[in-house]
Design a protein around this motif. Structure first.
Motif, PDB file in Angstrom:
ATOM      1  N   SER A  89     -12.067   4.184  -3.198  1.00  0.00           N
ATOM      2  CA  SER A  89     -11.754   3.068  -4.080  1.00  0.00           C
ATOM      3  C   SER A  89     -12.088   3.415  -5.530  1.00  0.00           C
ATOM      4  N   LYS A  90     -13.251   4.043  -5.734  1.00  0.00           N
ATOM      5  CA  LYS A  90     -13.663   4.429  -7.089  1.00  0.00           C
ATOM      6  C   LYS A  90     -12.802   5.573  -7.625  1.00  0.00           C
ATOM      7  N   LEU A  91     -12.460   6.529  -6.755  1.00  0.00           N
ATOM      8  CA  LEU A  91     -11.621   7.656  -7.185  1.00  0.00           C
ATOM      9  C   LEU A  91     -10.246   7.169  -7.612  1.00  0.00           C
ATOM     10  N   ILE A  92      -9.652   6.289  -6.811  1.00  0.00           N
ATOM     11  CA  ILE A  92      -8.325   5.775  -7.126  1.00  0.00           C
ATOM     12  C   ILE A  92      -8.354   4.968  -8.420  1.00  0.00           C
ATOM     13  N   LYS A  93      -9.380   4.158  -8.607  1.00  0.00           N
ATOM     14  CA  LYS A  93      -9.481   3.383  -9.848  1.00  0.00           C
ATOM     15  C   LYS A  93      -9.597   4.304 -11.061  1.00  0.00           C
ATOM     16  N   LEU A  94     -10.331   5.406 -10.905  1.00  0.00           N
ATOM     17  CA  LEU A  94     -10.477   6.366 -11.997  1.00  0.00           C
ATOM     18  C   LEU A  94      -9.142   7.012 -12.341  1.00  0.00           C
ATOM     19  N   LEU A  95      -8.334   7.294 -11.339  1.00  0.00           N
ATOM     20  CA  LEU A  95      -7.097   8.045 -11.553  1.00  0.00           C
ATOM     21  C   LEU A  95      -5.909   7.175 -11.943  1.00  0.00           C
ATOM     22  N   ILE A  96      -5.818   5.972 -11.383  1.00  0.00           N
ATOM     23  CA  ILE A  96      -4.629   5.148 -11.659  1.00  0.00           C
ATOM     24  C   ILE A  96      -4.976   3.832 -12.349  1.00  0.00           C
ATOM     25  N   LYS A  97      -6.252   3.645 -12.668  1.00  0.00           N
ATOM     26  CA  LYS A  97      -6.705   2.463 -13.421  1.00  0.00           C
ATOM     27  C   LYS A  97      -6.430   1.153 -12.686  1.00  0.00           C
ATOM     28  N   GLU A  98      -6.483   1.181 -11.388  1.00  0.00           N
ATOM     29  CA  GLU A  98      -6.298  -0.037 -10.596  1.00  0.00           C
ATOM     30  C   GLU A  98      -7.252  -0.015  -9.409  1.00  0.00           C
ATOM     31  N   LYS A  99      -7.918  -1.131  -9.160  1.00  0.00           N
ATOM     32  CA  LYS A  99      -8.871  -1.190  -8.061  1.00  0.00           C
ATOM     33  C   LYS A  99      -8.169  -1.551  -6.762  1.00  0.00           C
ATOM     34  N   ILE A 100      -8.360  -0.711  -5.759  1.00  0.00           N
ATOM     35  CA  ILE A 100      -7.897  -0.977  -4.402  1.00  0.00           C
ATOM     36  C   ILE A 100      -9.149  -1.055  -3.537  1.00  0.00           C
ATOM     37  N   THR A 101      -9.448  -2.219  -3.003  1.00  0.00           N
ATOM     38  CA  THR A 101     -10.724  -2.408  -2.292  1.00  0.00           C
ATOM     39  C   THR A 101     -10.756  -1.734  -0.929  1.00  0.00           C
ATOM     40  N   ASP A 102      -9.578  -1.584  -0.294  1.00  0.00           N
ATOM     41  CA  ASP A 102      -9.535  -1.012   1.062  1.00  0.00           C
ATOM     42  C   ASP A 102      -8.446   0.063   1.144  1.00  0.00           C
ATOM     43  N   PRO A 103      -8.660   1.201   0.465  1.00  0.00           N
ATOM     44  CA  PRO A 103      -7.609   2.220   0.365  1.00  0.00           C
ATOM     45  C   PRO A 103      -7.291   2.938   1.670  1.00  0.00           C
ATOM     46  N   THR A 104      -8.138   2.827   2.676  1.00  0.00           N
ATOM     47  CA  THR A 104      -7.845   3.483   3.955  1.00  0.00           C
ATOM     48  C   THR A 104      -7.212   2.533   4.965  1.00  0.00           C
ATOM     49  N   SER A 105      -6.964   1.286   4.561  1.00  0.00           N
ATOM     50  CA  SER A 105      -6.382   0.317   5.485  1.00  0.00           C
ATOM     51  C   SER A 105      -4.977   0.739   5.913  1.00  0.00           C
ATOM     52  N   GLY A 106      -4.747   0.721   7.207  1.00  0.00           N
ATOM     53  CA  GLY A 106      -3.425   1.021   7.734  1.00  0.00           C
ATOM     54  C   GLY A 106      -2.587  -0.218   7.951  1.00  0.00           C
ATOM     55  N   TYR A 107      -3.139  -1.384   7.595  1.00  0.00           N
ATOM     56  CA  TYR A 107      -2.403  -2.642   7.729  1.00  0.00           C
ATOM     57  C   TYR A 107      -1.654  -2.882   6.426  1.00  0.00           C
ATOM     58  N   ARG A 108      -0.387  -2.503   6.388  1.00  0.00           N
ATOM     59  CA  ARG A 108       0.363  -2.552   5.143  1.00  0.00           C
ATOM     60  C   ARG A 108       1.841  -2.795   5.403  1.00  0.00           C
ATOM     61  N   GLY A 109       2.451  -3.544   4.495  1.00  0.00           N
ATOM     62  CA  GLY A 109       3.871  -3.810   4.584  1.00  0.00           C
ATOM     63  C   GLY A 109       4.563  -3.396   3.303  1.00  0.00           C
ATOM     64  N   CYS A 110       5.847  -3.056   3.384  1.00  0.00           N
ATOM     65  CA  CYS A 110       6.556  -2.590   2.189  1.00  0.00           C
ATOM     66  C   CYS A 110       8.017  -3.011   2.223  1.00  0.00           C
ATOM     67  N   ASN A 111       8.651  -2.981   1.042  1.00  0.00           N
ATOM     68  CA  ASN A 111      10.061  -3.352   0.933  1.00  0.00           C
ATOM     69  C   ASN A 111      10.959  -2.131   1.121  1.00  0.00           C
ATOM     70  N   SER A 112      12.258  -2.342   0.965  1.00  0.00           N
ATOM     71  CA  SER A 112      13.227  -1.280   1.247  1.00  0.00           C
ATOM     72  C   SER A 112      13.105  -0.099   0.287  1.00  0.00           C
ATOM     73  N   ASN A 113      12.692  -0.361  -0.965  1.00  0.00           N
ATOM     74  CA  ASN A 113      12.532   0.744  -1.914  1.00  0.00           C
ATOM     75  C   ASN A 113      11.403   1.679  -1.499  1.00  0.00           C
ATOM     76  N   VAL A 114      10.305   1.101  -1.022  1.00  0.00           N
ATOM     77  CA  VAL A 114       9.187   1.926  -0.552  1.00  0.00           C
ATOM     78  C   VAL A 114       9.559   2.617   0.754  1.00  0.00           C
ATOM     79  N   ILE A 115      10.280   1.921   1.617  1.00  0.00           N
ATOM     80  CA  ILE A 115      10.757   2.559   2.852  1.00  0.00           C
ATOM     81  C   ILE A 115      11.549   3.818   2.516  1.00  0.00           C
ATOM     82  N   GLU A 116      12.423   3.708   1.523  1.00  0.00           N
ATOM     83  CA  GLU A 116      13.261   4.844   1.113  1.00  0.00           C
ATOM     84  C   GLU A 116      12.413   6.038   0.692  1.00  0.00           C
ATOM     85  N   ILE A 117      11.424   5.813  -0.158  1.00  0.00           N
ATOM     86  CA  ILE A 117      10.647   6.940  -0.688  1.00  0.00           C
ATOM     87  C   ILE A 117       9.684   7.509   0.356  1.00  0.00           C
ATOM     88  N   LEU A 118       9.090   6.627   1.193  1.00  0.00           N
ATOM     89  CA  LEU A 118       8.140   7.128   2.198  1.00  0.00           C
ATOM     90  C   LEU A 118       8.847   7.769   3.396  1.00  0.00           C
TER      91      LEU A 118
END
Length: 236
Positions: A137-166
């Motif tokens: 969480s601290k590393l990601i905030k340092l690199l992208i200037k945004e806090k993600i409290t649970d960066p290892t969470s596998g519970y995630r949803g995304c739209n079609s644009n993210v589906i395309e890139i991933l």
């Protein structure tokens, strides 16, 4: 919007049946379930066959990254507008699926992550894993200037644009923190919502104590190398 629920599963015979039952009981519209059986050595695939869900039996063990990307490739090929990853170990409560879908439909974010650390309720993971989560969480905030409290969470949803890139690129080994940085560098908006997670009832986690140090070093290097590359251009 058509929604695909992607469940990567490896040796989850003690958990997968109960998880599928709970998802099918939710009040969701226009959704399909896809289980990616990552060459399990138990009866995971056989249990899934008793439910009206789609199953892909991988010919070899690809690990969590390869299994999840298989789901994104399937979602892209068959035109799903939303994809939601739910781990096969039963820790993710399906009652949050509707909220994730509604937020994606409202276009408030491109990816929604379920975080156990916003309200800090439910199972909070092991001590060693919590140390790793705070570190990332601290590393990601340092690199992208945004806090993600649970960066290892596998519970995630995304739209079609993210589906395309991933569907084209997804980290192979412990992909969650690295994929967050990759998506942010591509200009996508990520939002966290508070969720309660359950403790695993059976099976063994892929991240065990003796691998924690390796996990932190490997993922840290991958994230830093990704950030040092020339920023990719989003074409959506």
């Amino acid at each position: 919007m058509r929604t695909l629920i992607i469940i990567p599963a490896y040796n989850e015979e003690k958990n997968i049946g109960d998880l599928l039952h709970k998802i099918l009981e939710t009040e969701l519209d226009n959704f399909d379930i896809l289980v990616i059986n990552d060459k399990s050595l138990d009866s995971t695939s056989e249990i899934c066959s008793h439910f009206n869900v789609k199953v892909i039996d991988l010919p070899c063990n690809l690990g969590i990254g390869g299994a999840v990307q298989t789901g994104y490739k399937y979602a892209r090929k068959y035109g799903y507008q939303i994809a939601i990853q739910v781990d096969g170990d039963g820790q993710h409560d399906p009652n949050y699926l509707k909220t994730i879908i509604e937020l994606l439909q409202s276009k408030k974010a491109d990816m929604i992550i379920g975080s156990r650390y916003i309200e800090k309720q439910g199972f909070q993971s092991s001590v060693l894993r919590r140390v790793g989560i705070r570190y990332f969480s601290k590393l990601i905030k340092l690199l992208i200037k945004e806090k993600i409290t649970d960066p290892t969470s596998g519970y995630r949803g995304c739209n079609s644009n993210v589906i395309e890139i991933l569907s084209q690129y997804y980290p192979s080994d412990y992909p969650e923190p690295e994929s967050i940085v990759y998506l942010k560098r591509n200009g996508f908006k990520i939002m966290e919502i508070p969720v309660k997670m359950n403790e695993r009832l059976g099976g063994v986690s892929s991240i065990r104590s003796f691998r924690t140090l390796y996990y932190m070093i490997k993922v840290s290097l991958a994230i830093i190398i990704d950030v040092l590359r020339k920023s990719p251009q989003k074409e959506f």
